[in-house]
Write a protein that holds these residues in place. Structure first.
Motif, short mmCIF file in Angstrom:
data_model
loop_
_atom_site.label_atom_id
_atom_site.label_comp_id
_atom_site.label_asym_id
_atom_site.label_seq_id
_atom_site.Cartn_x
_atom_site.Cartn_y
_atom_site.Cartn_z
N PRO A 33 2.34 13.63 3.73
CA PRO A 33 3.01 13.68 2.42
C PRO A 33 2.56 12.52 1.53
N ARG A 34 2.38 12.82 0.26
CA ARG A 34 1.92 11.77 -0.64
C ARG A 34 3.04 10.76 -0.91
N PHE A 38 1.04 10.48 -8.17
CA PHE A 38 -0.33 10.57 -8.67
C PHE A 38 -1.37 10.24 -7.60
N GLU A 39 -0.96 10.18 -6.35
CA GLU A 39 -1.92 9.89 -5.30
C GLU A 39 -1.77 10.92 -4.18
N PRO A 40 -2.91 11.40 -3.65
CA PRO A 40 -2.83 12.38 -2.57
C PRO A 40 -2.37 11.72 -1.28
#
Length: 276
Positions: A33-34, A38-40
């Motif tokens: 899970p990120r 805004f970040e993978p």
């Protein structure tokens, strides 16, 4: 005692020299899970480049610390998950986890699996007879399904009226017997176990181990057993693979547990409880 129905041979000529199971460069990664919008999510590698060969009729135990990748490996071998990279072959035939139901039926026909928690793996809304008969229906096995179910329930030593009852009416050990019955009713040639004894108390575990072994002997099946219990592996298996961080770090006859070479194996053996 009623015999189980005779198996059919869909895997092909294992006697020709092809191993029952073989992997090449097997990888499995998961996206975690990120942690922000805004970040993978980071990638986690559960199985990292495993090359493994399991001879037909052998009994392989897979051990390792928690999170080592052993359960993921058995799910890949069973075709329940698709590898990120690499291949799984059964008797020289490619196992495709994402195949359609019809295309994958040949492998389902030749495999059975017993999971750790029978409560999670048995549908509470179905009667036991329907649960055990499910592989026969789904795989279109010919013959008298009622007789096959009766025979296998007798083999796992459940009461005569078990087929008409629901899973919640049974003890934990009896529910695992139901799960074993479902896994073997169609006489698979490859049997997988993912911690099938770990939820049982010591007395029940000993009886279920004997029952499990009797089915493997009767079927002449290839066994792949994941377990954190080294004693179970020593009783049921003739070879062992030790996993750490997604890789197999030691592999050989089960006797290697008496004098392990790798530090991970030594730590696992040292941590195993023993009685004076």
């Amino acid at each position: 005692m009623t015999d189980l129905p005779a198996p059919t041979d869909l895997l092909g000529p294992t006697a020709a020299g092809a191993p029952a199971l073989a992997t090449a460069g097997l990888h499995r990664t998961y996206r975690l899970p990120r942690r922000g919008p805004f970040e993978p999510g980071a990638l986690r590698t559960a199985v990292d480049g495993v090359d493994l060969s399991v001879a037909a009729g052998s009994r392989l135990g897979v051990i390792g610390e928690s999170g080592s990748g052993k359960s993921t490996l058995v799910r890949l071998l069973a075709g329940l998950e698709a590898p990120t990279a690499g291949t799984v072959h059964a008797a020289g035939r490619l196992v495709a986890a994402r195949a359609s139901a019809a295309a994958g039926r040949w492998y389902r026909r030749e495999t059975g699996i017993v999971f750790q928690d029978p409560v999670a793996s048995l549908d509470p809304r179905m009667r036991v007879g329907s649960i055990v008969a499910e592989p026969l229906r789904a795989l279109r096995i010919a013959g008298d399904h009622r007789a096959m179910v009766t025979a296998v329930l007798e083999r796992v030593e459940l009461p005569a009226d078990a087929a008409d009852r629901y899973p919640h009416e049974f003890s934990g050990g009896q529910r695992q017997r139901i799960a074993i019955a479902r896994a073997v009713v169609h006489r698979p040639r490859i049997l997988f176990g993912d911690e099938p004894m770990s939820a049982l108390d010591v007395v029940v575990r000993a009886r279920v181990i004997d029952l499990f072994r009797s089915f493997v002997d009767d079927l002449g099946a290839t066994l792949v057993l994941v377990s954190h219990d080294i004693g179970v592996v020593q009783r049921l298996c003739d070879t062992v693979a030790v996993m750490s961080a997604g890789r197999i770090v030691e592999h050989g006859p089960v006797s290697l547990l008496d004098d392990p070479a790798h530090e991970v194996t030594r730590a696992l053996v040292a941590a195993a409880p023993t009685l004076p």
